[in-house]
Design a protein around this motif. Structure first.
Motif, PDB file in Angstrom:
ATOM      1  N   THR A  52       0.817  -1.210   0.000  1.00 34.37           N
ATOM      2  CA  THR A  52       0.000   0.000   0.000  1.00 34.37           C
ATOM      3  C   THR A  52       0.852   1.262   0.000  1.00 34.37           C
ATOM      4  OG1 THR A  52      -1.846  -1.054   1.118  1.00 34.37           O
ATOM      5  CG2 THR A  52      -1.679   1.320   1.344  1.00 34.37           C
ATOM      6  N   GLN A  53       0.496   2.214  -0.856  1.00 35.14           N
ATOM      7  CA  GLN A  53       0.998   3.588  -0.742  1.00 35.14           C
ATOM      8  C   GLN A  53      -0.015   4.372   0.100  1.00 35.14           C
ATOM      9  OE1 GLN A  53       3.624   5.233  -1.163  1.00 35.14           O
ATOM     10  NE2 GLN A  53       2.924   7.348  -1.181  1.00 35.14           N
ATOM     11  N   VAL A  54      -1.189   4.622  -0.440  1.00 36.65           N
ATOM     12  CA  VAL A  54      -2.300   5.176   0.342  1.00 36.65           C
ATOM     13  C   VAL A  54      -3.511   4.263   0.224  1.00 36.65           C
ATOM     14  CG1 VAL A  54      -3.934   7.084   0.568  1.00 36.65           C
ATOM     15  CG2 VAL A  54      -1.517   7.561   0.202  1.00 36.65           C
ATOM     16  N   VAL A  55      -3.815   3.868  -1.029  1.00 35.46           N
ATOM     17  CA  VAL A  55      -4.920   2.951  -1.301  1.00 35.46           C
ATOM     18  C   VAL A  55      -4.342   1.583  -1.597  1.00 35.46           C
ATOM     19  CG1 VAL A  55      -6.893   2.509  -2.806  1.00 35.46           C
ATOM     20  CG2 VAL A  55      -6.305   4.853  -2.194  1.00 35.46           C
ATOM     21  N   SER A  56      -5.000   0.516  -1.141  1.00 33.19           N
ATOM     22  CA  SER A  56      -4.486  -0.839  -1.294  1.00 33.19           C
ATOM     23  C   SER A  56      -4.280  -1.197  -2.763  1.00 33.19           C
ATOM     24  CB  SER A  56      -5.439  -1.846  -0.660  1.00 33.19           C
ATOM     25  OG  SER A  56      -5.536  -1.631   0.728  1.00 33.19           O
ATOM     26  N   PRO A  57      -3.160  -1.854  -3.106  1.00 36.85           N
ATOM     27  CA  PRO A  57      -2.942  -2.293  -4.476  1.00 36.85           C
ATOM     28  C   PRO A  57      -4.068  -3.225  -4.925  1.00 36.85           C
ATOM     29  CG  PRO A  57      -0.947  -2.552  -3.167  1.00 36.85           C
ATOM     30  CD  PRO A  57      -2.057  -2.215  -2.205  1.00 36.85           C
ATOM     31  N   PHE A 105       0.182  -2.827   4.309  1.00 34.00           N
ATOM     32  CA  PHE A 105      -0.857  -1.890   4.764  1.00 34.00           C
ATOM     33  C   PHE A 105      -0.308  -0.508   5.125  1.00 34.00           C
ATOM     34  CE2 PHE A 105      -2.511  -6.121   6.550  1.00 34.00           C
ATOM     35  CZ  PHE A 105      -3.027  -6.501   5.322  1.00 34.00           C
ATOM     36  N   GLY A 106       0.855  -0.162   4.575  1.00 33.50           N
ATOM     37  CA  GLY A 106       1.355   1.200   4.709  1.00 33.50           C
ATOM     38  C   GLY A 106       1.631   1.619   6.140  1.00 33.50           C
ATOM     39  N   HIS A 107       1.355   2.889   6.431  1.00 35.82           N
ATOM     40  CA  HIS A 107       1.633   3.423   7.769  1.00 35.82           C
ATOM     41  C   HIS A 107       0.744   2.759   8.823  1.00 35.82           C
ATOM     42  CE1 HIS A 107       4.464   6.457   6.493  1.00 35.82           C
ATOM     43  NE2 HIS A 107       3.639   6.839   5.546  1.00 35.82           N
ATOM     44  N   ASN A 108      -0.394   2.256   8.393  1.00 38.95           N
ATOM     45  CA  ASN A 108      -1.256   1.523   9.318  1.00 38.95           C
ATOM     46  C   ASN A 108      -0.570   0.254   9.804  1.00 38.95           C
ATOM     47  OD1 ASN A 108      -3.776   1.115  10.665  1.00 38.95           O
ATOM     48  ND2 ASN A 108      -4.317  -0.391   9.104  1.00 38.95           N
ATOM     49  N   GLY A 109       0.092  -0.453   8.889  1.00 37.38           N
ATOM     50  CA  GLY A 109       0.853  -1.635   9.273  1.00 37.38           C
ATOM     51  C   GLY A 109       2.028  -1.297  10.166  1.00 37.38           C
ATOM     52  N   GLU A 110       2.634  -0.146   9.908  1.00 31.50           N
ATOM     53  CA  GLU A 110       3.747   0.312  10.748  1.00 31.50           C
ATOM     54  C   GLU A 110       3.276   0.528  12.185  1.00 31.50           C
ATOM     55  OE1 GLU A 110       7.375   3.540  10.167  1.00 31.50           O
ATOM     56  OE2 GLU A 110       5.400   3.991   9.343  1.00 31.50           O
ATOM     57  N   THR A 111       2.091   1.106  12.338  1.00 29.76           N
ATOM     58  CA  THR A 111       1.531   1.329  13.674  1.00 29.76           C
ATOM     59  C   THR A 111       1.302   0.004  14.402  1.00 29.76           C
ATOM     60  OG1 THR A 111       0.458   3.373  12.963  1.00 29.76           O
ATOM     61  CG2 THR A 111      -0.400   2.334  14.943  1.00 29.76           C
ATOM     62  N   ALA A 112       0.766  -0.991  13.685  1.00 27.44           N
ATOM     63  CA  ALA A 112       0.504  -2.301  14.289  1.00 27.44           C
ATOM     64  C   ALA A 112       1.805  -2.971  14.728  1.00 27.44           C
ATOM     65  CB  ALA A 112      -0.251  -3.197  13.304  1.00 27.44           C
ATOM     66  N   LEU A 113       2.829  -2.955  13.875  1.00 27.45           N
ATOM     67  CA  LEU A 113       4.092  -3.612  14.222  1.00 27.45           C
ATOM     68  C   LEU A 113       4.805  -2.879  15.353  1.00 27.45           C
ATOM     69  CD1 LEU A 113       5.590  -4.821  10.815  1.00 27.45           C
ATOM     70  CD2 LEU A 113       4.204  -6.058  12.474  1.00 27.45           C
ATOM     71  N   PHE A 123       9.159  -0.567  16.305  1.00 27.84           N
ATOM     72  CA  PHE A 123       9.263  -0.770  14.845  1.00 27.84           C
ATOM     73  C   PHE A 123       9.139   0.585  14.181  1.00 27.84           C
ATOM     74  CE2 PHE A 123       7.622  -1.231  10.585  1.00 27.84           C
ATOM     75  CZ  PHE A 123       8.389  -2.261  10.074  1.00 27.84           C
ATOM     76  N   GLU A 124       9.955   0.803  13.164  1.00 25.90           N
ATOM     77  CA  GLU A 124       9.894   2.039  12.382  1.00 25.90           C
ATOM     78  C   GLU A 124      10.337   1.684  10.970  1.00 25.90           C
ATOM     79  OE1 GLU A 124       9.828   5.987  11.029  1.00 25.90           O
ATOM     80  OE2 GLU A 124      11.417   4.530  10.711  1.00 25.90           O
ATOM     81  N   GLY A 125       9.570   2.132   9.974  1.00 23.97           N
ATOM     82  CA  GLY A 125       9.852   1.743   8.604  1.00 23.97           C
ATOM     83  C   GLY A 125      11.240   2.125   8.133  1.00 23.97           C
ATOM     84  N   ARG A 356     -12.245   2.125   9.184  1.00 26.66           N
ATOM     85  CA  ARG A 356     -12.711   0.777   9.533  1.00 26.66           C
ATOM     86  C   ARG A 356     -11.792  -0.276   8.923  1.00 26.66           C
ATOM     87  NH1 ARG A 356     -13.594  -3.045  12.590  1.00 26.66           N
ATOM     88  NH2 ARG A 356     -14.974  -4.715  11.854  1.00 26.66           N
ATOM     89  N   LEU A 357     -11.371  -0.063   7.693  1.00 21.79           N
ATOM     90  CA  LEU A 357     -10.447  -0.994   7.050  1.00 21.79           C
ATOM     91  C   LEU A 357      -9.129  -1.047   7.805  1.00 21.79           C
ATOM     92  CD1 LEU A 357      -9.575  -2.856   4.738  1.00 21.79           C
ATOM     93  CD2 LEU A 357      -8.963  -0.793   3.428  1.00 21.79           C
ATOM     94  N   GLN A 358      -8.659   0.097   8.297  1.00 21.27           N
ATOM     95  CA  GLN A 358      -7.398   0.119   9.033  1.00 21.27           C
ATOM     96  C   GLN A 358      -7.472  -0.732  10.297  1.00 21.27           C
ATOM     97  OE1 GLN A 358      -6.633   4.290   9.636  1.00 21.27           O
ATOM     98  NE2 GLN A 358      -5.928   4.626   7.549  1.00 21.27           N
TER      99      GLN A 358
END
Length: 427
Positions: A52-57, A105-113, A123-125, A356-358
């Motif tokens: 993901t950049q902003v919208v999911s591939p 999942f972009g920055h959302n995935g970064e937050t989860a990790l 964790f930091e990208g 909600r998707l995030q």
């Protein structure tokens, strides 16, 4: 520039040094050209095509993914480097590398990790990018067998480091887009970090890293706005409405520039919309798409030219490299870039359905972490070997984080569905 080797003046043998010494196989290629080629051919770069950049591939055939974004950043960065006299291959390689560590999942995935890794150094990208380039991406190893990643030169590695400090030295967060503290190295990667920083402990970035960062900001702001328009999220004809402007001011201050006044933000928007190339509506026709593309091209040129002119005014016209100067970005330009970011954030990233998707995406990564910790044999072979060699629970969890961060959006969903369907343990 040396015509035979492609080497640009201003870089020393120390700048071209690699962590693991290698003999150059082709004297007609510069060390920095080889760096760029190594990044370009890496598996990490290929995986960005499904992240993901902003919208999911896959959700839209037009929008950028992390790979197309990185290619566009590299083009902007390369031109900026050429204007200012830096080695274009260093900046190109840094731009291609800058998002390699970002998880699904972009920055959302970064937050989860970051939540999963909270007790082991976070964790930091950007820190993950350094880890990937110097450890995880298979290319070169020490004689002992210890991995050295792509074994890039000191100058190129330094150019990749956007935040040249570890977590414990990270500055406080500002703005909602920076909820996570930004840092560039984990504790167990400090050895190579200190090597490529070559003793610098002042937190200053080399000029090539500053160019990479600006190229990223320019591309992110302009192209995400373009994607938002084409995707039907952003209505260009609405920008004169008071409620739209109020929302833009609010999101731009909360996410990007908390110290900037509302008047400065609306002033920046007024300057942009007054440009002769600004498109005030969009109907999806080929003509409208061509006009939109012209606008994005002109905006990129506007921002790059402003930074070049300000830097030249400060330092003159001699070529600049490494720590010979700082990139000067006029405040008005920085606000204009932030306004474009704000437009995309307001219409895409904080939309209710997106939020909600995030939540769902974060739960996917939490479940994957639990799964791999319980079944390390399900890790990919390289990560399974790392897990077996790990000596502590913290090291083993870091391996799990490395595995999850390497996944694409598609493969993360695939493993998640296989877990819940009781399918095979390996993917």
């Amino acid at each position: 520039m040396d015509i035979l080797t492609g080497q640009v003046a201003g870089y020393s043998a120390e700048d071209r040094e690699r962590w693991v010494t290698e003999r150059a196989k082709n004297p007609r290629r510069s060390a920095f050209q080889r760096d760029r080629a190594r990044v370009l051919h890496s598996s990490g770069l290929r995986r960005l095509g499904a992240k993901t950049q902003v919208v999911s591939p896959g959700s839209d055939d037009f929008v950028r993914n992390r790979l197309t974004h990185s290619l566009e950043v590299a083009q902007v960065g390369r031109e900026l480097a050429r204007y200012l006299g830096c080695d274009p291959d260093i900046v190109d390689a840094a731009c291609l590398s800058h998002d390699l560590g970002h998880p699904p999942f972009g920055h959302n995935g970064e937050t989860a990790l970051a939540r999963i890794a909270a007790d082991i150094g976070g964790f930091e990208g950007n820190a993950q990018t350094l880890r990937l380039l110097t450890r995880l991406e298979p290319k070169v190893a020490w004689p002992s067998g210890r991995p050295a990643g792509l074994n890039l030169t000191r100058a190129t590695l330094d150019a990749v480091i956007k935040y040249p400090w570890p977590l414990e030295e990270a500055p406080p967060v500002t703005g909602e887009s920076s909820r996570l503290q930004k840092f560039g190295v984990y504790a167990d990667d400090l050895e190579v970090f200190r090597w490529c920083r070559n003793g610098r402990a002042d937190g200053q970035r080399c000029l090539e890293a500053q160019l990479m960062d600006l190229a990223d900001d320019i591309s992110y702001s302009v192209h995400d706005m373009e994607d938002a328009v084409v995707g039907g999220h952003l209505d260009l004809s609405s920008l004169g409405r008071d409620e739209v402007r109020a929302g833009l001011v609010d999101i731009t201050r909360r996410w990007y520039l908390p110290e900037v006044s509302a008047e400065d933000i609306t002033g920046a928007l007024d300057r942009l919309t007054a440009c002769s190339y600004w498109q005030h509506d969009y109907d999806g026709s080929r003509r409208a798409q061509a006009s939109l593309k012209h606008m994005t091209s002109q905006l990129i040129g506007r921002f790059a030219a402003a930074a070049e002119a300000a830097t030249r005014e400060e330092y003159g016209y001699e070529p600049l490299a490494r720590y010979e100067g700082r990139l000067m970005v006029p405040e008005a330009t920085a606000v204009e870039i932030a306004v474009l970011k704000g437009l995309s954030t307001l219409t895409v990233m904080v939309a209710e359905d997106r939020l909600r998707l995030q939540e769902i995406q974060q739960q996917v990564l939490f479940d994957l972490a639990d799964y791999f910790q319980a079944k390390p044999e399900a890790l990919e072979p390289m990560f399974a070997a790392d897990h077996r060699e790990a000596e502590t629970d913290a090291e083993r969890l870091r391996v799990v984080i490395d595995q999850i961060a390497s996944l694409t959006d598609h493969s993360a969903w695939s493993v998640y569905h296989s877990i819940h369907a009781g399918a095979h343990d390996r993917f």
